[in-house]
Design a protein around this motif. Structure first.
Motif, PDB file in Angstrom:
ATOM      1  N   ARG A  52       0.821  -1.228   0.000  1.00 25.24           N
ATOM      2  CA  ARG A  52       0.000   0.000   0.000  1.00 25.24           C
ATOM      3  C   ARG A  52       0.847   1.266   0.000  1.00 25.24           C
ATOM      4  O   ARG A  52       0.383   2.318  -0.451  1.00 25.24           O
ATOM      5  N   THR A  53       2.070   1.210   0.484  1.00 25.03           N
ATOM      6  CA  THR A  53       2.902   2.418   0.492  1.00 25.03           C
ATOM      7  C   THR A  53       3.229   2.871  -0.921  1.00 25.03           C
ATOM      8  O   THR A  53       3.492   4.045  -1.145  1.00 25.03           O
ATOM      9  N   GLY A  54       3.272   1.928  -1.872  1.00 26.87           N
ATOM     10  CA  GLY A  54       3.620   2.272  -3.243  1.00 26.87           C
ATOM     11  C   GLY A  54       5.095   2.589  -3.430  1.00 26.87           C
ATOM     12  O   GLY A  54       5.496   3.086  -4.481  1.00 26.87           O
ATOM     13  N   LEU A  55       5.904   2.312  -2.423  1.00 27.41           N
ATOM     14  CA  LEU A  55       7.330   2.622  -2.461  1.00 27.41           C
ATOM     15  C   LEU A  55       8.158   1.397  -2.835  1.00 27.41           C
ATOM     16  O   LEU A  55       7.684   0.265  -2.721  1.00 27.41           O
ATOM     17  N   PRO A  56       9.410   1.609  -3.273  1.00 29.78           N
ATOM     18  CA  PRO A  56      10.319   0.477  -3.470  1.00 29.78           C
ATOM     19  C   PRO A  56      10.457  -0.307  -2.165  1.00 29.78           C
ATOM     20  O   PRO A  56      10.470   0.273  -1.077  1.00 29.78           O
ATOM     21  N   VAL A  57      10.572  -1.628  -2.280  1.00 29.83           N
ATOM     22  CA  VAL A  57      10.533  -2.513  -1.115  1.00 29.83           C
ATOM     23  C   VAL A  57      11.869  -3.198  -0.887  1.00 29.83           C
ATOM     24  O   VAL A  57      12.469  -3.749  -1.812  1.00 29.83           O
ATOM     25  N   GLU A  58      12.298  -3.166   0.368  1.00 36.67           N
ATOM     26  CA  GLU A  58      13.427  -3.971   0.825  1.00 36.67           C
ATOM     27  C   GLU A  58      12.872  -4.962   1.848  1.00 36.67           C
ATOM     28  O   GLU A  58      12.033  -4.600   2.669  1.00 36.67           O
ATOM     29  N   VAL A  59      13.342  -6.207   1.782  1.00 35.43           N
ATOM     30  CA  VAL A  59      12.910  -7.229   2.734  1.00 35.43           C
ATOM     31  C   VAL A  59      14.139  -7.693   3.503  1.00 35.43           C
ATOM     32  O   VAL A  59      15.126  -8.116   2.912  1.00 35.43           O
ATOM     33  N   ASP A  60      14.059  -7.591   4.818  1.00 36.70           N
ATOM     34  CA  ASP A  60      15.154  -8.005   5.691  1.00 36.70           C
ATOM     35  C   ASP A  60      14.725  -9.274   6.414  1.00 36.70           C
ATOM     36  O   ASP A  60      13.844  -9.242   7.267  1.00 36.70           O
ATOM     37  N   THR A  61      15.339 -10.394   6.054  1.00 37.35           N
ATOM     38  CA  THR A  61      15.018 -11.690   6.670  1.00 37.35           C
ATOM     39  C   THR A  61      16.234 -12.276   7.372  1.00 37.35           C
ATOM     40  O   THR A  61      16.295 -13.480   7.599  1.00 37.35           O
ATOM     41  N   ARG A  62      17.195 -11.429   7.713  1.00 34.49           N
ATOM     42  CA  ARG A  62      18.439 -11.918   8.321  1.00 34.49           C
ATOM     43  C   ARG A  62      18.216 -12.724   9.588  1.00 34.49           C
ATOM     44  O   ARG A  62      19.020 -13.589   9.918  1.00 34.49           O
ATOM     45  N   HIS A  63      17.127 -12.457  10.298  1.00 36.26           N
ATOM     46  CA  HIS A  63      16.895 -13.126  11.575  1.00 36.26           C
ATOM     47  C   HIS A  63      15.737 -14.124  11.520  1.00 36.26           C
ATOM     48  O   HIS A  63      15.178 -14.488  12.560  1.00 36.26           O
ATOM     49  N   VAL A  64      15.406 -14.590  10.326  1.00 41.49           N
ATOM     50  CA  VAL A  64      14.395 -15.640  10.181  1.00 41.49           C
ATOM     51  C   VAL A  64      15.064 -16.977  10.497  1.00 41.49           C
ATOM     52  O   VAL A  64      16.109 -17.304   9.947  1.00 41.49           O
ATOM     53  N   ILE A  89      17.627  -8.156   1.500  1.00 46.65           N
ATOM     54  CA  ILE A  89      18.908  -7.783   2.083  1.00 46.65           C
ATOM     55  C   ILE A  89      19.437  -8.954   2.902  1.00 46.65           C
ATOM     56  O   ILE A  89      18.821  -9.350   3.887  1.00 46.65           O
ATOM     57  N   GLU A  90      20.548  -9.517   2.456  1.00 41.43           N
ATOM     58  CA  GLU A  90      21.209 -10.609   3.162  1.00 41.43           C
ATOM     59  C   GLU A  90      20.224 -11.644   3.703  1.00 41.43           C
ATOM     60  O   GLU A  90      20.149 -11.871   4.914  1.00 41.43           O
ATOM     61  N   PRO A  91      19.452 -12.291   2.838  1.00 41.07           N
ATOM     62  CA  PRO A  91      18.459 -13.236   3.352  1.00 41.07           C
ATOM     63  C   PRO A  91      19.110 -14.392   4.117  1.00 41.07           C
ATOM     64  O   PRO A  91      20.200 -14.836   3.768  1.00 41.07           O
ATOM     65  N   ALA A  92      18.415 -14.833   5.151  1.00 38.74           N
ATOM     66  CA  ALA A  92      18.864 -15.993   5.916  1.00 38.74           C
ATOM     67  C   ALA A  92      18.956 -17.199   4.987  1.00 38.74           C
ATOM     68  O   ALA A  92      18.293 -17.257   3.945  1.00 38.74           O
ATOM     69  N   GLU A  93      19.761 -18.158   5.356  1.00 42.27           N
ATOM     70  CA  GLU A  93      19.977 -19.354   4.525  1.00 42.27           C
ATOM     71  C   GLU A  93      18.657 -20.025   4.139  1.00 42.27           C
ATOM     72  O   GLU A  93      18.464 -20.391   2.984  1.00 42.27           O
ATOM     73  N   VAL A  94      17.748 -20.188   5.084  1.00 44.28           N
ATOM     74  CA  VAL A  94      16.475 -20.846   4.782  1.00 44.28           C
ATOM     75  C   VAL A  94      15.683 -20.037   3.756  1.00 44.28           C
ATOM     76  O   VAL A  94      15.038 -20.603   2.874  1.00 44.28           O
ATOM     77  N   VAL A  95      15.746 -18.722   3.833  1.00 46.19           N
ATOM     78  CA  VAL A  95      15.028 -17.881   2.878  1.00 46.19           C
ATOM     79  C   VAL A  95      15.699 -17.940   1.510  1.00 46.19           C
ATOM     80  O   VAL A  95      15.023 -18.038   0.483  1.00 46.19           O
TER      81      VAL A  95
END
Length: 114
Positions: A52-64, A89-95
């Motif tokens: 809904r923000t309509g902005l570019p998206v970064e996803v941080d999953t480092r701690h998943v 950004i630096e996705p966790a191994e599982v991601v």
């Protein structure tokens, strides 16, 4: 968060957390803990808020620590509904594994810092 047993027995580090942060013309979706079917309502709301923000998206999953098919499905929805590209950004191994086996790694950008 809903649970099947009425009591969540996950440890503190496994509990799912979600944050949607907006700053300087972009939005960051931060996920941590164990992302599974039990927390899908919260994750789907976070994904909807992000889109809904309509902005570019970064996803941080480092701690998943864990993600099941429902979790990667929600991230797939984010990738196809976001009006801009999605960057992990630096996705966790599982991601990283799930991005690869679902071929989402071909449609999103994966950034490793440092």
């Amino acid at each position: 968060m809903a649970t099947l047993t009425g009591r969540d027995t996950r440890s503190h580090t496994e509990l799912p957390t979600f944050a949607v942060l907006t700053d300087q013309g972009r939005v960051r979706l931060v996920l941590a803990g164990s992302i599974d079917q039990l927390c899908m309502a919260d994750l789907e709301e976070a994904v909807s808020e992000t889109v809904r923000t309509g902005l570019p998206v970064e996803v941080d999953t480092r701690h998943v620590t864990f993600m099941d098919s429902a979790g990667i499905g929600a991230l797939r929805t984010l990738a196809i509904t976001s009006p801009h590209g999605v960057t992990f950004i630096e996705p966790a191994e599982v991601v990283r594994f799930l991005l690869h086996v679902t071929h989402l790694d071909a449609t999103v950008e994966i950034v490793r810092k440092g």
